[in-house]
Design a protein around this motif. Structure first.
Motif, PDB file in Angstrom:
ATOM      1  N   ASN A 266      25.551   2.451 -17.762  1.00 49.19           N
ATOM      2  CA  ASN A 266      24.391   1.612 -18.096  1.00 49.19           C
ATOM      3  C   ASN A 266      23.385   1.562 -16.947  1.00 49.19           C
ATOM      4  N   ASN A 267      23.158   2.730 -16.359  1.00 53.62           N
ATOM      5  CA  ASN A 267      22.202   2.893 -15.255  1.00 53.62           C
ATOM      6  C   ASN A 267      22.605   2.102 -14.012  1.00 53.62           C
ATOM      7  N   LEU A 268      23.875   1.718 -13.897  1.00 55.76           N
ATOM      8  CA  LEU A 268      24.385   1.034 -12.715  1.00 55.76           C
ATOM      9  C   LEU A 268      25.609   1.781 -12.198  1.00 55.76           C
ATOM     10  N   TRP A 269      25.718   1.847 -10.870  1.00 61.79           N
ATOM     11  CA  TRP A 269      26.870   2.514 -10.270  1.00 61.79           C
ATOM     12  C   TRP A 269      28.045   1.534 -10.191  1.00 61.79           C
ATOM     13  N   LYS A 270      29.156   1.886 -10.814  1.00 64.23           N
ATOM     14  CA  LYS A 270      30.369   1.079 -10.803  1.00 64.23           C
ATOM     15  C   LYS A 270      31.448   1.793  -9.987  1.00 64.23           C
ATOM     16  N   VAL A 271      32.161   1.033  -9.150  1.00 69.90           N
ATOM     17  CA  VAL A 271      33.268   1.609  -8.388  1.00 69.90           C
ATOM     18  C   VAL A 271      34.446   1.813  -9.324  1.00 69.90           C
ATOM     19  N   THR A 272      34.882   3.066  -9.464  1.00 67.11           N
ATOM     20  CA  THR A 272      36.010   3.378 -10.352  1.00 67.11           C
ATOM     21  C   THR A 272      37.246   3.847  -9.585  1.00 67.11           C
ATOM     22  N   TRP A 273      37.138   3.902  -8.264  1.00 71.92           N
ATOM     23  CA  TRP A 273      38.302   4.183  -7.403  1.00 71.92           C
ATOM     24  C   TRP A 273      37.884   3.975  -5.965  1.00 71.92           C
ATOM     25  N   GLN A 274      38.833   3.493  -5.134  1.00 77.46           N
ATOM     26  CA  GLN A 274      38.602   3.406  -3.698  1.00 77.46           C
ATOM     27  C   GLN A 274      39.909   3.648  -2.964  1.00 77.46           C
ATOM     28  N   ALA A 275      39.808   4.191  -1.756  1.00 83.83           N
ATOM     29  CA  ALA A 275      41.003   4.579  -1.003  1.00 83.83           C
ATOM     30  C   ALA A 275      41.699   3.375  -0.387  1.00 83.83           C
ATOM     31  N   ILE A 276      40.946   2.403   0.101  1.00 80.75           N
ATOM     32  CA  ILE A 276      41.501   1.290   0.874  1.00 80.75           C
ATOM     33  C   ILE A 276      41.138  -0.019   0.184  1.00 80.75           C
ATOM     34  N   SER A 277      42.153  -0.836  -0.117  1.00 77.80           N
ATOM     35  CA  SER A 277      41.900  -2.115  -0.783  1.00 77.80           C
ATOM     36  C   SER A 277      41.527  -3.210   0.206  1.00 77.80           C
ATOM     37  N   ASP A 278      42.173  -3.219   1.369  1.00 76.31           N
ATOM     38  CA  ASP A 278      41.873  -4.205   2.401  1.00 76.31           C
ATOM     39  C   ASP A 278      40.966  -3.554   3.441  1.00 76.31           C
ATOM     40  N   SER A 279      39.672  -3.865   3.388  1.00 79.20           N
ATOM     41  CA  SER A 279      38.720  -3.170   4.254  1.00 79.20           C
ATOM     42  C   SER A 279      38.888  -3.522   5.717  1.00 79.20           C
ATOM     43  N   CYS A 280      39.723  -4.525   6.044  1.00 77.15           N
ATOM     44  CA  CYS A 280      39.920  -4.900   7.442  1.00 77.15           C
ATOM     45  C   CYS A 280      40.797  -3.909   8.197  1.00 77.15           C
ATOM     46  N   ILE A 281      41.518  -3.034   7.499  1.00 73.32           N
ATOM     47  CA  ILE A 281      42.343  -2.064   8.209  1.00 73.32           C
ATOM     48  C   ILE A 281      41.516  -0.884   8.702  1.00 73.32           C
ATOM     49  N   VAL A 282      40.253  -0.816   8.303  1.00 75.76           N
ATOM     50  CA  VAL A 282      39.366   0.238   8.804  1.00 75.76           C
ATOM     51  C   VAL A 282      39.103  -0.024  10.278  1.00 75.76           C
ATOM     52  N   HIS A 283      39.335   0.980  11.111  1.00 76.25           N
ATOM     53  CA  HIS A 283      39.173   0.817  12.549  1.00 76.25           C
ATOM     54  C   HIS A 283      37.699   0.634  12.913  1.00 76.25           C
ATOM     55  N   GLY A 284      37.459  -0.238  13.890  1.00 81.83           N
ATOM     56  CA  GLY A 284      36.122  -0.423  14.427  1.00 81.83           C
ATOM     57  C   GLY A 284      35.163  -1.184  13.544  1.00 81.83           C
ATOM     58  N   ILE A 285      35.645  -1.733  12.423  1.00 87.75           N
ATOM     59  CA  ILE A 285      34.729  -2.318  11.443  1.00 87.75           C
ATOM     60  C   ILE A 285      34.045  -3.561  11.985  1.00 87.75           C
TER      61      ILE A 285
END
Length: 798
Positions: A266-285
């Motif tokens: 519907n002309n909107l970008w929807k997230v249909t998959w992501q690698a990491i659920s808890d974004s706090c484990i990303v280093h340096g964030i």
């Protein structure tokens, strides 16, 4: 018929001269930044290519989805061009060039062709430069081979490509995150920050098979298909939540370090998959000296640690800075307990089975220690991790332990955890790019131009004279300061010493503690009373690095390396012809000394082998610069007070291109007789496997107690083993015995008589060593695979 032919030819000519919203760009023509209508469209109309506004008077040449202007590729993301007189030109030489204000080129394809060429945007979003469109098209260049932060369906990620995140949602310039195949053939996410780099996905504490990955397929190809299925040669596969639907999709490495698949609904970008659920484990964030809290409903929140304040209110990646200054006096420090807060990685000291007070003392005894973690492992033993840098902090209720933050006593009573939540821009965005350049269209007469140039010339001469006099004064001042022992910090974060200062610290370079092909190492006491190992580089090394800029460039890279099993650099000296490196001093000396004095039991030897493998794996595979050691031997493995190994003598003149896996840049043979891989002798391409081979010889020496470089004094068989034939002797022992008992026959008898035998560990070490010293370099494991084998201690070690 003739009229219709003429009309057809005129139509073709009009199309070839037309640039606005065309399907291609032909050789000899350009797209202008000042004409918004100068756009290349794909035949299906889904994609567009042209100039894209990214800031005030700042444009990039990009490919985007026509419907919602979502950018999927950019040519000049780190060097925007001006909104006046900039253009993309397809030259008649076959080169596609992007120029800034018509003055200089900021990007080009570097292609050459004597035939006609044209630039086409295909229906899949691939911008392609074709040669000879009349007789069949040959691809000279395509954007799919040079992705930025996005992959489209059918676009392959290979061993030669990577995704690099944007700086923020509003700044498309290169950020700190990379999505690529590592040297172990594993699809990985890497944080490459201003000071350090580290891998955070898959989880770095997991072995490859524990993460469901395979290291055996070296072709390194990953691709997202048109219906939402993703497959990779390391066995990492997934499907999107809308798998099967034929809709527009894109896989993107977002500025927050997470990989996501977006689907257009519907002309909107929807997230249909992501690698990491808890974004706090990303280093340096959240940057240094901070902690990250993640809530599934509210999202991610960054907070400074107690006593620290945010550095940059518009960008959390800069982290936090202290509001205090720590004293080296133990009595002036106290510790603030942080529950459920983990600071992952960059441990200075790791000790197992230790009391809390001893762990605290380890931190207090180190003037640079900022915190320590005290945790319990799965066997119920307490572990201590001391920190000099506090990175990757995150709040984790599952963290079994606590972090103790070192603070001045005067401050601790006024500090409360989460005391302040400093505001930042939405999503932590950095400021937009701004290029402000004035362009005048007024006509200026020749007389005025001449007068202006004359005035400018006089001014330049005056400025040069003033600058020359000023430089002369500054040089004299610096010379005077150097003679008085003046010190200052280098731009790389560690200290730049003067030669006279290091000469005084070493008492005139009198106490030698080691030497090698690179130089002599002396023991010294620095001005702050720290004991240091000071390496004075030989003239042949200095001669190769006469230019101070080149020397400092390599020193800066070495200084960025941070691993508990690598010797730490404290500073350097580059003064005149003198080149010196200052390292931490290792109280237990080298592995060679300890093997000679017979002070190491089997457990210590096993742990030394494991720690050394970890350090080499970091050099080969984890840091961005591909570093070969080229001289692995017991003399270059140093031991701290807890017998933890640290690899020394790495870095200078050994930096290699990670993509050049068949490097022939070494002009001379390097290494030590007895430890050198066969590649050196037969002039074969040098790879990281030369270090693997040398490591295997060192492990055999640790097991047998026999040096591959020394003559023996025992039986004839002993003489043969020590006279350059240690490996042959071990192979013969294994060949004569089919069971695991061959390992017992090669063990150092002196160690067996004093410490007994730890059979399983020795069998594992022997197995690993024999795999490392295979004649065929491709048959040898990588150092990360060696670490896995040593950590697993498989039952079938033989």
């Amino acid at each position: 018929m003739a009229v219709s032919s003429i009309l057809y030819i005129l139509l073709l000519l009009s199309l070839s001269f037309r640039c606005s919203s065309s399907s291609s760009l032909n050789s000899g023509f350009s797209l202008s930044v000042e004409k918004p209508e100068d756009v290349i469209l794909s035949q299906n109309g889904v994609f567009s290519a042209g100039f894209y506004l990214v800031g005030e008077n700042a444009y990039v040449f990009s490919v985007w989805f026509t419907q919602n202007r979502t950018v999927i590729w950019t040519a000049n993301r780190d060097q925007p061009v001006n909104g006046k007189r900039s253009s993309l030109s397809l030259l008649k030489t076959g080169n596609l060039v992007l120029s800034d204000a018509g003055q200089f080129n900021v990007w080009s394809t570097g292609t050459v062709s004597s035939l006609p060429t044209h630039l086409v945007l295909n229906n899949n979003g691939n911008l392609v430069l074709y040669e000879n469109p009349i007789r069949g098209s040959k691809i000279l260049w395509q954007s799919f081979d040079f992705p930025t932060d996005t992959l489209l369906p059918g676009q392959q990620l290979t061993r030669f490509t990577k995704l690099v995140s944007g700086r923020s949602e509003t700044n498309q310039s290169s950020g700190f995150y990379r999505f690529l195949f590592d040297d172990n053939n594993i699809l990985s996410l890497l944080y490459d920050g201003p000071d350090v780099s580290s891998k955070y996905w898959p989880s770095p504490w997991l072995l490859s098979w524990e993460a469901g990955r395979s290291t055996y397929n070296s072709s390194r190809i990953a691709v997202l298909d048109s219906i939402g299925g993703f497959s990779s040669t390391d066995k990492y596969n997934f499907t999107t939540s809308d798998y099967g639907a034929l809709i527009q999709r894109r896989l993107k490495l977002d500025p927050d370090g997470n990989i996501r698949v977006y689907s257009l609904q519907n002309n909107l970008w929807k997230v249909t998959w992501q690698a990491i659920s808890d974004s706090c484990i990303v280093h340096g964030i959240c940057g240094a000296n901070s902690t990250c809290i993640y809530d599934p409903k509210e999202g991610r929140k960054c907070l400074c640690l107690p006593g620290y304040r945010v550095k940059n209110h518009s960008d959390w990646s800069y982290g936090c800075e202290p509001k205090f200054q720590l004293s080296c006096d133990k009595n002036e420090s106290t510790f603030f307990k942080l529950f459920d807060v983990e600071l992952y990685g960059y441990d200075v000291v790791y000790v197992k089975n230790i009391t809390f007070n001893d762990c605290k003392d380890d931190c207090l005894n180190d003037c640079d220690c900022k915190a320590f973690q005290y945790t319990m492992d799965q066997q119920g033993l307490f572990q201590c991790f001391t920190k000099r840098v506090m990175l990757n902090g995150h709040h984790s209720p599952s963290f079994e332990g606590a972090t103790y933050l070192r603070l001045p006593r005067s401050l601790s009573s006024n500090v409360l955890f989460r005391e302040e939540e400093e505001p930042t821009q939405e999503n932590g965005n950095v400021c937009p790019v701004k290029l402000e350049r004035a362009y005048t269209k007024r006509h200026v007469s020749s007389f005025v131009k001449f007068f202006l140039w004359f005035a400018v010339s006089i001014g330049v001469v005056e400025v040069l004279l003033i600058f020359t006099i000023w430089c002369s004064l500054i040089t004299k001042q610096n010379s005077s300061r150097n003679q008085q022992g003046y010190n200052f910090l280098s731009p790389f974060g560690f200290k730049r010493f003067t030669y006279s200062e290091l000469k005084q610290a070493t008492k005139g370079f009198t106490e030698e503690i080691g030497r090698g092909s690179g130089g002599i190492v002396y023991k010294g006491v620095l001005g702050d009373q720290r004991i240091a190992a000071i390496k004075k580089l030989n003239n042949n090394i200095v001669g190769a690095k006469q230019e101070e800029g080149e020397f400092l460039a390599e020193v800066s890279i070495i200084g960025r390396l941070n691993h508990m099993n690598l010797i730490e650099m404290w500073g350097y000296c580059a003064e005149g012809k003198h080149r010196l490196l200052v390292y931490e001093y290792m109280g237990k000396g080298s592995l060679a000394e300890n093997l000679k004095s017979n002070t190491l039991d089997w457990t210590k030897r096993y742990n030394i082998a494991l720690g050394t493998a970890r350090g080499l794996a970091y050099l080969h595979e984890e840091c961005l610069e591909w570093i070969l050691h080229c001289d692995i031997k017991p003399h270059n493995i140093l031991l701290d007070s807890n017998y933890q190994p640290k690899v020394a003598d790495f870095g200078l003149s050994k930096l290699q291109n990670r993509n050049d896996q068949n490097s022939k840049n070494f002009s001379v043979i390097r290494g030590t007789r007895g430890y050198m891989a066969p590649e050196w002798l037969f002039n074969l391409p040098v790879t990281s496997k030369v270090d693997v081979y040398s490591y295997g010889i060192v492990v055999l020496e640790m097991i047998t107690g026999r040096s591959p470089t020394r003559m023996g004094t025992g039986t004839d068989e002993d003489e043969g083993a020590n006279n350059g034939r240690l490996l042959t002797w071990v192979r013969e022992k294994r060949k004569k015995t089919t069971s695991c008992s061959w390992v017992e026959q090669i063990l150092d008898a002196a160690i067996v008589s004093e410490y007994g035998v730890e059979k399983r560990k020795m069998e594992t070490l022997a197995k690993v060593a024999m795999e490392c010293v295979e004649e065929d370099r491709d048959a040898r494991p990588t150092m990360s695979q060696v670490v896995e084998m040593l950590q697993s201690q498989e039952d079938d070690a033989c």
